[in-house]
Motif scaffolding. Structure first.
Motif, PDB file in Angstrom:
ATOM      1  N   HIS A 324       0.640  -1.175   0.138  1.00 47.49           N
ATOM      2  CA  HIS A 324       0.132   0.076   0.095  1.00 47.49           C
ATOM      3  C   HIS A 324       0.788   1.246  -0.012  1.00 47.49           C
ATOM      4  O   HIS A 324       0.092   2.289  -0.138  1.00 47.49           O
ATOM      5  CB  HIS A 324      -0.994   0.177   1.205  1.00 47.49           C
ATOM      6  CG  HIS A 324      -1.789  -1.145   1.329  1.00 47.49           C
ATOM      7  ND1 HIS A 324      -2.511  -1.628   0.083  1.00 47.49           N
ATOM      8  CD2 HIS A 324      -2.063  -2.081   2.131  1.00 47.49           C
ATOM      9  CE1 HIS A 324      -3.478  -2.476   0.532  1.00 47.49           C
ATOM     10  NE2 HIS A 324      -3.275  -2.795   1.738  1.00 47.49           N
ATOM     11  N   PHE A 325       2.134   1.296   0.238  1.00 47.41           N
ATOM     12  CA  PHE A 325       2.835   2.320   0.252  1.00 47.41           C
ATOM     13  C   PHE A 325       4.138   2.350  -0.665  1.00 47.41           C
ATOM     14  O   PHE A 325       4.658   1.438  -0.997  1.00 47.41           O
ATOM     15  CB  PHE A 325       3.630   2.184   1.774  1.00 47.41           C
ATOM     16  CG  PHE A 325       2.553   2.520   2.980  1.00 47.41           C
ATOM     17  CD1 PHE A 325       1.646   3.484   3.148  1.00 47.41           C
ATOM     18  CD2 PHE A 325       2.366   1.263   3.768  1.00 47.41           C
ATOM     19  CE1 PHE A 325       0.862   3.674   3.901  1.00 47.41           C
ATOM     20  CE2 PHE A 325       1.389   1.551   4.678  1.00 47.41           C
ATOM     21  CZ  PHE A 325       0.637   2.694   4.744  1.00 47.41           C
ATOM     22  N   ALA A 326       4.790   3.560  -0.887  1.00 49.13           N
ATOM     23  CA  ALA A 326       5.913   3.669  -1.822  1.00 49.13           C
ATOM     24  C   ALA A 326       6.668   4.793  -1.294  1.00 49.13           C
ATOM     25  O   ALA A 326       6.179   5.625  -0.338  1.00 49.13           O
ATOM     26  CB  ALA A 326       5.195   4.196  -3.238  1.00 49.13           C
ATOM     27  N   ASP A 327       7.918   4.928  -1.539  1.00 46.74           N
ATOM     28  CA  ASP A 327       8.910   5.625  -0.970  1.00 46.74           C
ATOM     29  C   ASP A 327       8.777   5.774   0.305  1.00 46.74           C
ATOM     30  O   ASP A 327       8.494   6.684   0.906  1.00 46.74           O
ATOM     31  CB  ASP A 327       8.765   7.053  -1.737  1.00 46.74           C
ATOM     32  CG  ASP A 327       9.830   8.015  -1.379  1.00 46.74           C
ATOM     33  OD1 ASP A 327      10.935   7.408  -0.852  1.00 46.74           O
ATOM     34  OD2 ASP A 327       9.878   9.214  -1.678  1.00 46.74           O
ATOM     35  N   VAL A 328       8.817   4.777   1.123  1.00 49.87           N
ATOM     36  CA  VAL A 328       9.122   4.779   2.585  1.00 49.87           C
ATOM     37  C   VAL A 328      10.392   5.428   3.055  1.00 49.87           C
ATOM     38  O   VAL A 328      11.441   4.847   2.628  1.00 49.87           O
ATOM     39  CB  VAL A 328       8.811   3.467   3.260  1.00 49.87           C
ATOM     40  CG1 VAL A 328       8.866   3.376   4.742  1.00 49.87           C
ATOM     41  CG2 VAL A 328       7.449   2.736   2.825  1.00 49.87           C
ATOM     42  N   ARG A 329      10.509   6.312   3.629  1.00 49.06           N
ATOM     43  CA  ARG A 329      11.595   7.049   4.018  1.00 49.06           C
ATOM     44  C   ARG A 329      11.718   7.859   5.538  1.00 49.06           C
ATOM     45  O   ARG A 329      10.722   7.900   6.102  1.00 49.06           O
ATOM     46  CB  ARG A 329      11.735   8.259   3.096  1.00 49.06           C
ATOM     47  CG  ARG A 329      10.693   9.218   2.840  1.00 49.06           C
ATOM     48  CD  ARG A 329      10.531  10.092   1.688  1.00 49.06           C
ATOM     49  NE  ARG A 329       9.588  11.023   1.613  1.00 49.06           N
ATOM     50  CZ  ARG A 329       8.196  10.822   0.996  1.00 49.06           C
ATOM     51  NH1 ARG A 329       8.070   9.246   0.910  1.00 49.06           N
ATOM     52  NH2 ARG A 329       7.352  11.610   1.151  1.00 49.06           N
ATOM     53  N   ARG A 330      12.906   8.098   5.985  1.00 48.67           N
ATOM     54  CA  ARG A 330      13.139   8.753   7.147  1.00 48.67           C
ATOM     55  C   ARG A 330      14.232   9.555   7.186  1.00 48.67           C
ATOM     56  O   ARG A 330      15.621   9.019   6.531  1.00 48.67           O
ATOM     57  CB  ARG A 330      13.286   7.797   8.370  1.00 48.67           C
ATOM     58  CG  ARG A 330      13.472   8.181   9.674  1.00 48.67           C
ATOM     59  CD  ARG A 330      13.945   7.143  10.712  1.00 48.67           C
ATOM     60  NE  ARG A 330      15.031   6.555  10.445  1.00 48.67           N
ATOM     61  CZ  ARG A 330      16.287   6.966  10.908  1.00 48.67           C
ATOM     62  NH1 ARG A 330      16.121   7.821  11.887  1.00 48.67           N
ATOM     63  NH2 ARG A 330      17.483   6.242  10.717  1.00 48.67           N
ATOM     64  N   THR A 331      14.364  10.820   8.035  1.00 46.76           N
ATOM     65  CA  THR A 331      15.532  11.485   7.985  1.00 46.76           C
ATOM     66  C   THR A 331      15.419  11.968   9.444  1.00 46.76           C
ATOM     67  O   THR A 331      14.523  12.531   9.884  1.00 46.76           O
ATOM     68  CB  THR A 331      15.630  12.681   7.167  1.00 46.76           C
ATOM     69  OG1 THR A 331      15.708  12.168   5.832  1.00 46.76           O
ATOM     70  CG2 THR A 331      16.850  13.408   7.604  1.00 46.76           C
ATOM     71  N   GLY A 332      16.326  11.201  10.391  1.00 46.23           N
ATOM     72  CA  GLY A 332      16.429  11.751  11.862  1.00 46.23           C
ATOM     73  C   GLY A 332      14.911  11.327  12.447  1.00 46.23           C
ATOM     74  O   GLY A 332      14.551  10.022  12.396  1.00 46.23           O
ATOM     75  N   THR A 333      14.079  12.365  13.100  1.00 49.80           N
ATOM     76  CA  THR A 333      12.875  11.971  13.767  1.00 49.80           C
ATOM     77  C   THR A 333      11.758  11.937  12.837  1.00 49.80           C
ATOM     78  O   THR A 333      10.791  11.674  13.243  1.00 49.80           O
ATOM     79  CB  THR A 333      12.819  12.865  14.992  1.00 49.80           C
ATOM     80  OG1 THR A 333      12.376  14.203  14.363  1.00 49.80           O
ATOM     81  CG2 THR A 333      13.845  12.984  15.740  1.00 49.80           C
ATOM     82  N   ILE A 334      12.121  12.515  11.602  1.00 44.88           N
ATOM     83  CA  ILE A 334      10.911  12.421  10.538  1.00 44.88           C
ATOM     84  C   ILE A 334      10.849  11.345   9.641  1.00 44.88           C
ATOM     85  O   ILE A 334      11.739  10.916   9.014  1.00 44.88           O
ATOM     86  CB  ILE A 334      11.108  13.894   9.844  1.00 44.88           C
ATOM     87  CG1 ILE A 334      11.505  14.878  10.505  1.00 44.88           C
ATOM     88  CG2 ILE A 334      10.118  14.177   8.554  1.00 44.88           C
ATOM     89  CD1 ILE A 334      12.361  16.152   9.485  1.00 44.88           C
ATOM     90  N   VAL A 335       9.396  10.723   9.457  1.00 46.96           N
ATOM     91  CA  VAL A 335       9.279   9.745   8.592  1.00 46.96           C
ATOM     92  C   VAL A 335       7.907  10.084   7.812  1.00 46.96           C
ATOM     93  O   VAL A 335       7.311  10.891   7.908  1.00 46.96           O
ATOM     94  CB  VAL A 335       8.817   8.419   9.387  1.00 46.96           C
ATOM     95  CG1 VAL A 335       9.867   8.088  10.473  1.00 46.96           C
ATOM     96  CG2 VAL A 335       7.651   8.601  10.074  1.00 46.96           C
ATOM     97  N   ALA A 336       8.186   9.535   6.581  1.00 47.81           N
ATOM     98  CA  ALA A 336       7.144   9.833   5.607  1.00 47.81           C
ATOM     99  C   ALA A 336       6.965   8.727   4.605  1.00 47.81           C
ATOM    100  O   ALA A 336       7.970   7.900   4.441  1.00 47.81           O
ATOM    101  CB  ALA A 336       7.415  11.027   4.695  1.00 47.81           C
ATOM    102  N   LEU A 337       5.774   8.250   4.371  1.00 52.91           N
ATOM    103  CA  LEU A 337       5.438   7.200   3.141  1.00 52.91           C
ATOM    104  C   LEU A 337       4.335   7.651   2.389  1.00 52.91           C
ATOM    105  O   LEU A 337       3.380   8.582   2.848  1.00 52.91           O
ATOM    106  CB  LEU A 337       5.126   6.096   3.888  1.00 52.91           C
ATOM    107  CG  LEU A 337       4.168   5.906   4.884  1.00 52.91           C
ATOM    108  CD1 LEU A 337       3.832   4.568   5.378  1.00 52.91           C
ATOM    109  CD2 LEU A 337       4.402   6.539   6.452  1.00 52.91           C
ATOM    110  N   ASP A 338       4.508   7.350   1.103  1.00 49.36           N
ATOM    111  CA  ASP A 338       3.392   7.651   0.158  1.00 49.36           C
ATOM    112  C   ASP A 338       2.238   6.519  -0.147  1.00 49.36           C
ATOM    113  O   ASP A 338       2.699   5.512  -0.347  1.00 49.36           O
ATOM    114  CB  ASP A 338       3.958   7.913  -1.212  1.00 49.36           C
ATOM    115  CG  ASP A 338       5.008   9.204  -1.109  1.00 49.36           C
ATOM    116  OD1 ASP A 338       5.106   9.618  -0.191  1.00 49.36           O
ATOM    117  OD2 ASP A 338       5.481   9.474  -2.049  1.00 49.36           O
TER     118      ASP A 338
END
Length: 404
Positions: A324-338
């Motif tokens: 269900h997700f694409a481009d699952v990513r993290r930098t430091g404390t920030i996470v994001a997923l499309d």
């Protein structure tokens, strides 16, 4: 709309007594947690001595001490501080500093370079430098032109560097304005520190300035106090707000090098840096920011940032293979997923549906269209994060089923 009657730690409390996990730090401002005791006490103490004080011809101890403290923790070489009120205004200040530097040096340059998908605020200058679209289309007649770099997507980093080199060769680039490592409102887009380092080297070769918009990325969000340090660079100008007071009160600062300050320092009043605000260096806000500096010195904030980063990574890893997700990513404390849905983007129809779903789960999570991200305060617990991730997985499944 929910009416909030109290805040505490990582939570908002509504009028029914429900606890709502603030998983986005109330638009990225709350760092240590809501109403962090040392900061709130500093605010109470400051109100016993200060109200608003004009910051022209007069000064006060909280502003002076804060300026010294900011220079101490900033990347080496930043030497002066200019106060303002918000992220937008501190970036406006930075743009004016850059243009004024070249104007006063007798070699005027007028071009500003930015990165596509960037966001720097909602004032005229910051809208001009941000991504153009439906949110600022009505104001197009007011906006000035800028040169835009392609985002350094994986495998295309050199395209970004080559484009910047090309712009700089014109000899007209005053500054590159950039969000270091993470483009926030543009979709939590993340790029490596090596790109930022090379952009700085290109700017230096062509005597152009680099403005780091650290309004969102500063104060530990990317894993270090300022994101720039991960690229081992000192920007010519650095913008900070949001976490400056731990999120308790609005305040902003634009830091610059001695060279930029000196270009505006003269007995010739035509060289003055003409920018002011009624609430510049508000002493109560400065007292809150000073207390925040003490929190960073006296509490294990770095360890909390590291722990949160590790917790985010551990919970994000299983989603790498989630269909269900694409481009699952993290930098430091920030996470994001499309979320993989038709018609993505900031105005994707799924965005409001996701917000409503998360509200029902007593979670403050506001996706950027189909882009779900988490940026919680550093006091968040593993159990609280588990609730957020469980809700994200459930939301994705229900979107796929058509029930959200």
């Amino acid at each position: 709309m929910k009416r909030i009657v109290r805040t505490e730690g990582a939570h908002l409390v509504d009028e029914t007594g429900e606890l709502i996990l603030d998983a986005i730090s109330s638009w990225w401002v709350i760092t240590h947690g809501h109403r962090h005791p040392p900061i709130m006490q500093a605010i109470r103490d400051a109100t016993e001595a200060y109200g608003q004080i004009i910051f022209a011809e007069y000064t006060h101890e909280p502003a002076e001490a804060l300026a010294s403290g900011l220079i101490e923790i900033a990347p080496p070489g930043l030497a002066h501080v200019f106060y303002s009120d918000s992220g937008s205004t501190c970036v406006e200040v930075a743009l004016k500093m850059a243009l004024g530097f070249f104007h006063n040096s007798g070699t005027p340059r007028r071009r500003i370079v930015v990165m596509e998908h960037g966001y720097h605020g909602d004032t005229i200058g910051t809208m001009s430098t941000g991504e153009r679209g439906v949110f600022n289309a009505a104001y197009e007649p007011l906006l000035f032109g800028v040169d835009r770099l392609p985002f350094p997507a994986p495998g295309k980093e050199q395209d970004t560097l080559d484009a910047f080199e090309g712009f700089c060769r014109t000899g007209q680039v005053a500054a590159l304005l950039i969000e270091p490592l993470v483009l926030g409102a543009g979709g939590m887009k993340m790029y490596p520190a090596t790109v930022l380092s090379e952009l700085k080297r290109i700017a230096e070769r062509h005597d152009s300035l680099l403005i780091a918009d650290e309004v969102m990325t500063g104060w530990g969000r990317t894993g270090t106090m300022f994101a720039c340090s991960q690229a081992a660079l000192t920007p010519d100008i650095l913008c900070t707000s949001k976490g400056l007071t731990g999120g308790a009160l609005p305040l902003a600062a634009t830091l610059c090098t001695a060279a930029i300050f000196d270009a505006h320092l003269s007995t010739d009043r035509s060289r003055t840096f003409f920018h002011s605000s009624s609430y510049t260096a508000n002493p109560i806000a400065c007292a809150a920011a000073l207390a925040n500096l003490e929190v960073w010195k006296n509490e294990p904030v770095g360890a909390r940032v590291d722990a949160l980063s590790a917790m985010q990574e551990a919970r994000l890893a299983p989603l790498q293979n989630n269909r269900h997700f694409a481009d699952v990513r993290r930098t430091g404390t920030i996470v994001a997923l499309d979320l993989d849905v038709p018609g993505g983007g900031y105005l994707a129809d799924v965005g409001p549906r996701l917000r409503a779903f998360f509200r029902q789960k007593n979670l403050l999570i506001r996706p950027l269209g189909n882009i779900i991200y988490l940026m919680p305060p550093y006091c968040v617990t593993a159990t609280e994060l588990d609730c957020a991730y469980a809700a994200i997985e459930e939301a994705a499944q229900r979107v796929a089923e058509g029930t959200v």
